[in-house]
Design a protein around this motif. Structure first.
Motif, PDB file in Angstrom:
ATOM      1  N   HIS A   6       0.814  -1.223   0.000  1.00 10.16           N
ATOM      2  CA  HIS A   6       0.000   0.000   0.000  1.00 10.16           C
ATOM      3  C   HIS A   6       0.847   1.272   0.000  1.00 10.16           C
ATOM      4  CE1 HIS A   6       0.762  -0.536   4.312  1.00 10.16           C
ATOM      5  NE2 HIS A   6       0.431   0.735   4.489  1.00 10.16           N
ATOM      6  N   HIS A   7       2.170   1.124   0.192  1.00 13.15           N
ATOM      7  CA  HIS A   7       3.075   2.269   0.076  1.00 13.15           C
ATOM      8  C   HIS A   7       3.484   2.528  -1.377  1.00 13.15           C
ATOM      9  CE1 HIS A   7       4.169   2.898   4.421  1.00 13.15           C
ATOM     10  NE2 HIS A   7       3.770   1.639   4.504  1.00 13.15           N
TER      11      HIS A   7
ATOM     12  N   ARG B 279      -7.859   0.006   2.545  1.00 14.17           N
ATOM     13  CA  ARG B 279      -8.838   0.944   3.106  1.00 14.17           C
ATOM     14  C   ARG B 279     -10.235   0.324   3.051  1.00 14.17           C
ATOM     15  NH1 ARG B 279     -12.043   4.746   0.659  1.00 14.17           N
ATOM     16  NH2 ARG B 279     -10.920   4.560  -1.334  1.00 14.17           N
TER      17      ARG B 279
ATOM     18  N   GLU C  34     -14.155   0.009   2.683  1.00 13.65           N
ATOM     19  CA  GLU C  34     -15.096   0.694   1.804  1.00 13.65           C
ATOM     20  C   GLU C  34     -16.504   0.117   1.929  1.00 13.65           C
ATOM     21  OE1 GLU C  34     -15.198   1.732  -2.963  1.00 13.65           O
ATOM     22  OE2 GLU C  34     -14.618  -0.307  -2.323  1.00 13.65           O
TER      23      GLU C  34
ATOM     24  N   LYS D 212       1.951   4.112   7.143  1.00 17.17           N
ATOM     25  CA  LYS D 212       1.087   4.917   6.286  1.00 17.17           C
ATOM     26  C   LYS D 212      -0.255   4.218   6.212  1.00 17.17           C
ATOM     27  CE  LYS D 212       0.324   6.054   1.433  1.00 17.17           C
ATOM     28  NZ  LYS D 212       0.775   5.812   0.044  1.00 17.17           N
ATOM     29  N   ASP D 213      -1.328   4.964   6.421  1.00 17.66           N
ATOM     30  CA  ASP D 213      -2.656   4.385   6.280  1.00 17.66           C
ATOM     31  C   ASP D 213      -2.913   4.061   4.815  1.00 17.66           C
ATOM     32  OD1 ASP D 213      -3.228   4.579   8.972  1.00 17.66           O
ATOM     33  OD2 ASP D 213      -4.068   6.602   8.779  1.00 17.66           O
ATOM     34  N   PRO D 214      -3.501   2.906   4.525  1.00 22.85           N
ATOM     35  CA  PRO D 214      -3.760   2.550   3.126  1.00 22.85           C
ATOM     36  C   PRO D 214      -4.810   3.452   2.508  1.00 22.85           C
ATOM     37  CG  PRO D 214      -4.790   0.969   4.599  1.00 22.85           C
ATOM     38  CD  PRO D 214      -3.951   1.861   5.460  1.00 22.85           C
ATOM     39  N   ASP D 215      -4.596   3.837   1.257  1.00 24.01           N
ATOM     40  CA  ASP D 215      -5.611   4.629   0.554  1.00 24.01           C
ATOM     41  C   ASP D 215      -6.238   3.865  -0.600  1.00 24.01           C
ATOM     42  OD1 ASP D 215      -3.536   4.615  -1.269  1.00 24.01           O
ATOM     43  OD2 ASP D 215      -3.050   6.729  -1.042  1.00 24.01           O
ATOM     44  N   VAL D 216      -5.866   2.596  -0.766  1.00 23.74           N
ATOM     45  CA  VAL D 216      -6.447   1.765  -1.817  1.00 23.74           C
ATOM     46  C   VAL D 216      -7.342   0.716  -1.164  1.00 23.74           C
ATOM     47  CG1 VAL D 216      -4.487   0.161  -1.827  1.00 23.74           C
ATOM     48  CG2 VAL D 216      -5.933   0.334  -3.851  1.00 23.74           C
ATOM     49  N   THR D 217      -8.484   0.445  -1.761  1.00 21.18           N
ATOM     50  CA  THR D 217      -9.410  -0.541  -1.216  1.00 21.18           C
ATOM     51  C   THR D 217      -9.065  -1.937  -1.727  1.00 21.18           C
ATOM     52  OG1 THR D 217     -10.993  -0.384  -3.032  1.00 21.18           O
ATOM     53  CG2 THR D 217     -11.205   1.220  -1.224  1.00 21.18           C
TER      54      THR D 217
ATOM     55  N   GLU E 237     -10.114  -2.276  -5.268  1.00 23.85           N
ATOM     56  CA  GLU E 237      -9.162  -1.664  -6.201  1.00 23.85           C
ATOM     57  C   GLU E 237      -7.916  -2.522  -6.374  1.00 23.85           C
ATOM     58  OE1 GLU E 237     -10.365   3.008  -5.396  1.00 23.85           O
ATOM     59  OE2 GLU E 237      -8.848   2.018  -4.143  1.00 23.85           O
TER      60      GLU E 237
END
Length: 223
Positions: free
Chosen positions: A115-116, A143, A145, A184-189, A192
């Motif tokens: 996720h980075h 993340r 969803e 880092k918090d994941p921003d991809v689900t 995705e």
């Protein structure tokens, strides 16, 4: 209990769970190292551990592969890996990004790393780096969803302290603050992620895990 009272009680419940987790800590990632060990490729000449952290997985891989390259963008983590693997001459640890790696590997491992990265760059690179029959093994975060995602998060929140008490029944009286690893918090689900893998590494196998994690396994086809 009505929704108003439930909403008021929720922060207290979350606070209690967080305090309990801190007193009975356990590593979600290290727990899944056994999953990696059970799914190593048949050919084990070389392995690449991306985001090696403090080197526990690289050390374990060194007993199963002829050569292990462990990389991390964080110099203190690479220093920790070097120290941990000082008795393993087949381990090389260096400060590097995944984009800087060249060569061919029979196994690539990523623990809380994918996720980075930029998926549209990283996934084609994985295909290029893996030898035929080589295997990608990922322990990842995504993340939330959907309602299913949130249900798994709730289950993880409930089971986390229970697992901690079982694994470490003696409480830590003065738990450290902060996180020893760059995070880092994941921003991809997860949806995705599945779509990106379908485009670049079709046939990957996904599985949800407790501890807010999922695993991904992909085997490079014969060329």
């Amino acid at each position: 209990m009505d929704s108003h009272r439930l909403g008021a009680a929720l922060p207290r419940v979350i606070g209690w769970l967080n305090r309990l987790n801190a007193r009975h800590p356990w590593s979600h990632n290290d727990r899944l190292h056994r999953w990696i060990a059970r799914r190593l490729p048949d050919r084990r000449g070389s392995a690449l551990d991306v985001g090696c952290g403090q080197g526990l997985l690289a050390w374990r891989l060194s007993h199963r592969f002829g050569r292990v390259l462990a990389i991390d963008v964080d110099a203190p983590q690479v220093a920790a890996t070097t120290a941990r693997c000082a008795d393993r001459p087949n381990v090389t640890a260096r400060v590097a990004s995944f984009a800087e790696v060249d060569g061919t590997f029979d196994g690539i491992t990523m623990v809380a790393v994918l996720h980075h990265l930029d998926l549209e760059d990283a996934l084609p690179r994985i295909r290029r780096l893996l030898a035929p029959g080589g295997r990608l093994l990922v322990i990842g975060l995504a993340r939330s969803e959907t309602r299913i995602d949130l249900a798994w998060d709730l289950l993880s929140a409930i089971t986390n302290p229970l697992i901690g008490v079982i694994l470490h029944p003696r409480p830590v009286l003065d738990p450290p603050s902060g996180d020893p690893f760059p995070t880092k918090d994941p921003d991809v689900t997860l949806s995705e992620l599945r779509g990106a893998f379908a485009r670049h590494l079709p046939g990957a196998r996904f599985r949800r895990r407790l501890g807010f994690r999922h695993t991904i396994e992909w085997t490079a086809p014969a060329r």
